[in-house]
Design a protein around this motif. Structure first.
Motif, mmCIF file in Angstrom:
data_model
loop_
_atom_site.group_PDB
_atom_site.id
_atom_site.type_symbol
_atom_site.label_atom_id
_atom_site.label_comp_id
_atom_site.label_asym_id
_atom_site.label_seq_id
_atom_site.Cartn_x
_atom_site.Cartn_y
_atom_site.Cartn_z
ATOM 1 N N LEU A 183 64.098 55.390 -39.132
ATOM 2 C CA LEU A 183 64.422 56.813 -39.324
ATOM 3 C C LEU A 183 64.827 57.503 -38.033
ATOM 4 O O LEU A 183 65.557 58.496 -38.062
ATOM 5 N N VAL A 184 64.329 57.016 -36.886
ATOM 6 C CA VAL A 184 64.488 57.784 -35.645
ATOM 7 C C VAL A 184 65.209 57.013 -34.552
ATOM 8 O O VAL A 184 65.242 57.448 -33.398
ATOM 9 N N ALA A 185 65.804 55.866 -34.891
ATOM 10 C CA ALA A 185 66.412 55.015 -33.865
ATOM 11 C C ALA A 185 67.451 55.765 -33.028
ATOM 12 O O ALA A 185 67.603 55.496 -31.826
ATOM 13 N N ASP A 186 68.173 56.698 -33.653
ATOM 14 C CA ASP A 186 69.232 57.416 -32.942
ATOM 15 C C ASP A 186 68.824 58.827 -32.524
ATOM 16 O O ASP A 186 69.656 59.603 -32.061
ATOM 17 N N ALA A 187 67.550 59.160 -32.692
ATOM 18 C CA ALA A 187 67.098 60.524 -32.382
ATOM 19 C C ALA A 187 67.026 60.730 -30.862
ATOM 20 O O ALA A 187 66.809 59.779 -30.104
ATOM 21 N N PRO A 188 67.216 61.973 -30.404
ATOM 22 C CA PRO A 188 67.061 62.253 -28.969
ATOM 23 C C PRO A 188 65.671 61.833 -28.484
ATOM 24 O O PRO A 188 64.676 62.096 -29.152
ATOM 25 N N GLY A 189 65.642 61.177 -27.343
ATOM 26 C CA GLY A 189 64.363 60.722 -26.802
ATOM 27 C C GLY A 189 64.037 59.277 -27.114
ATOM 28 O O GLY A 189 63.097 58.716 -26.552
ATOM 29 N N ALA A 190 64.793 58.654 -28.037
ATOM 30 C CA ALA A 190 64.538 57.245 -28.364
ATOM 31 C C ALA A 190 64.869 56.380 -27.144
ATOM 32 O O ALA A 190 65.735 56.735 -26.355
ATOM 33 N N PRO A 191 64.222 55.227 -26.982
ATOM 34 C CA PRO A 191 63.171 54.695 -27.862
ATOM 35 C C PRO A 191 61.751 55.041 -27.412
ATOM 36 O O PRO A 191 60.809 54.789 -28.140
ATOM 37 N N ASP A 192 61.601 55.622 -26.202
ATOM 38 C CA ASP A 192 60.219 55.782 -25.706
ATOM 39 C C ASP A 192 59.580 57.121 -26.081
ATOM 40 O O ASP A 192 58.377 57.246 -26.091
ATOM 41 N N PHE A 193 60.411 58.136 -26.409
ATOM 42 C CA PHE A 193 59.899 59.426 -26.908
ATOM 43 C C PHE A 193 58.734 59.949 -26.070
ATOM 44 O O PHE A 193 57.746 60.456 -26.595
ATOM 45 N N TRP A 194 58.834 59.797 -24.738
ATOM 46 C CA TRP A 194 57.692 60.143 -23.892
ATOM 47 C C TRP A 194 57.318 61.610 -24.007
ATOM 48 O O TRP A 194 56.138 61.952 -24.034
ATOM 49 N N ARG A 195 58.310 62.481 -24.100
ATOM 50 C CA ARG A 195 58.002 63.912 -24.192
ATOM 51 C C ARG A 195 57.442 64.264 -25.565
ATOM 52 O O ARG A 195 56.452 64.998 -25.693
#
Length: 315
Positions: free
Chosen positions: A91-103
């Protein structure tokens, strides 16, 4: 231990998924809440999952051995499913912040604290039982990285070069479980290039009190050749007050906190997990209730134990 001397385990309520809509987040924030069946004025522990090889344990469905034990000892444990979870990858592979989503991982905990009243109202039999002024964060592995940011560690954003601070002032204490250590020259393993964010942390500003838990056989060669001491860095490099619990014989799974019978757990040992849960709960109780002797008591018992599960130092 004879059956007659064993204390009956305290029953625990577990509720999930509880869905918290967050504007701008690619999917709603889902959490699991575990709480003791009785008691009031309960402190809160936000538990951040790691990024292990199993699909399901890196989500609100993992860490049952630890969440259950903490809840049984009087804590309300809230477990979010972060955007790094493999249960969300499609669902989120292309979302901003991928792949580590640290924020996003750190921000999830702020959203939970913003909605503690909603959580209290939604979870059956929990209304009026939480003390929202007594909040701690705990995290395992990548979750320990997330917890470090919430406790005040700085991070150099690889995209901008700016130092970012995501400290959460509502969090009064932390527990870092097998958390990553320093970057720089020590961050030299084969996975370091894929996860540069892990080596971008500066522990020198991590001022909130914390207990760092490290296994003396947790040798993360994929990130560093420093050996198990790397996982003590959040203690070594951060300012006091900090405590370090070194668990003897423990590998990255710390005995099975993410789950037993699981790919995560190379050192399955329920006794180790029980001791870890007891020691960390005592630490949090004394930090969240100043004057409570629980931590001093367990440390003295550990020092006197002829066959200790680990050792504690402090600064």
């Amino acid at each position: 231990m004879h059956a007659s001397t064993r204390t009956a385990p305290a029953p625990v309520l577990s509720y999930g998924p509880l869905v918290l809509p967050v504007p701008g987040r690619p999917v709603d924030l889902e959490v699991r809440v575990s709480a003791p069946a009785s008691g009031t004025g309960l402190p809160v522990v936000l538990l951040s999952h790691g990024h292990g090889p199993s699909n399901n344990l890196s989500s609100l469905n993992g860490y049952a051995p630890l969440a259950q034990a903490w809840a049984a000892q009087g804590f309300v444990v809230v477990q979010p499913t972060h955007l790094t979870s493999r249960t969300l990858s499609h669902l989120v592979a292309d979302a901003p912040g991928a792949p580590d989503f640290w924020r996003s991982r750190a921000e999830d905990m702020g959203h939970v604290l913003d909605r503690l009243d909603v959580i209290e109202r939604t979870v059956p039999q929990l209304a009026g039982r939480i003390d929202p002024t007594r909040v701690a964060v705990a995290g395992h592995s990548l979750g320990g990285f997330t917890a470090a940011l919430l406790l005040g560690a700085g991070l150099t954003d690889p995209d901008t070069g700016e130092v970012v601070h995501l400290a959460e002032p509502r969090i009064k204490a932390g527990v870092l479980l097998a958390a990553p250590g320093r970057g720089g020259d020590a961050f030299n393993g084969p996975m370091a290039e894929q996860w540069p964010i892990v080596g971008a942390v500066d522990f020198s500003t991590m001022t909130t009190p914390a207990l760092v838990v490290a296994g003396d056989e947790d040798d993360s060669r994929h990130f560093t050749d420093m050996g198990p001491d790397w996982h003590a860095d959040p203690y070594t490099l951060a300012p006091g007050p900090k405590s370090l619990l070194t668990l003897f014989g423990a590998e990255h799974g710390l005995g099975g906190i993410a789950g037993y019978d699981a790919a995560e757990t190379t050192d399955e040992n329920p006794g180790r997990v029980a001791a870890l849960a007891r020691l960390t709960a005592a630490y949090l109780r004394s930090r969240l209730h100043p004057g409570d002797p629980a931590w001093q008591t367990v440390c003295e018992a550990l020092a006197a134990d002829p066959d200790p599960v680990g050792r504690v130092e402090a600064k």
